[in-house]
Design a protein around this motif. Sequence first.
Motif: not given
Length: 176
Positions: A125-129
């Motif tokens: 998982l990765q949140v970008i914006g």
Amino acid sequence: MAVGHVVLLRAVNVGGATLPMARLREIAAELGATDVSTYIASGNLLCNPPGDPDSFDRALEQAISNEFGYFREAIGRSPDELERALAAYPFGAAPHGHLYFLTGEPAAEAAASFCAQDFGGGERLQVIGRELHIDYPAGAGATKLTPAKIAKALGVTGTGRNLRTVAKLIELSRAG
């Protein structure tokens, strides 16, 4: 004709929340949108909204709620925003890659804490914006990661689409 706005509706045609795509197109046109089309029956609307896209999204939410009796978020993105989100996908050509489009940008601390969790399926998982990028190595059907867990942890709701659907929406929005 190319369109400037893509609306991703959360949780339609699942769990009893039926929304025929023909009726969704009619509602959008009644709200003043032009060049209206849909893609598959999961709440993907492409159009040129009248005026401010965010105002259109809120009016669409209200119209759906008024007619069908349930509330579903309308999460709008421009084709350029979809393209940037897809290009930013950090997990390569993951066969089970998804983008989860959020209603807002979560706090950095909440995003980092959430992405560090283990949901039992090897998810990355990765949140970008305003997007949560997800790789489901065992497939999305095998995960314990749910929309409710995402909303609780990040403080914003959203809706997911697999990478193929996002790419198709970009293609359709650019067609002219």
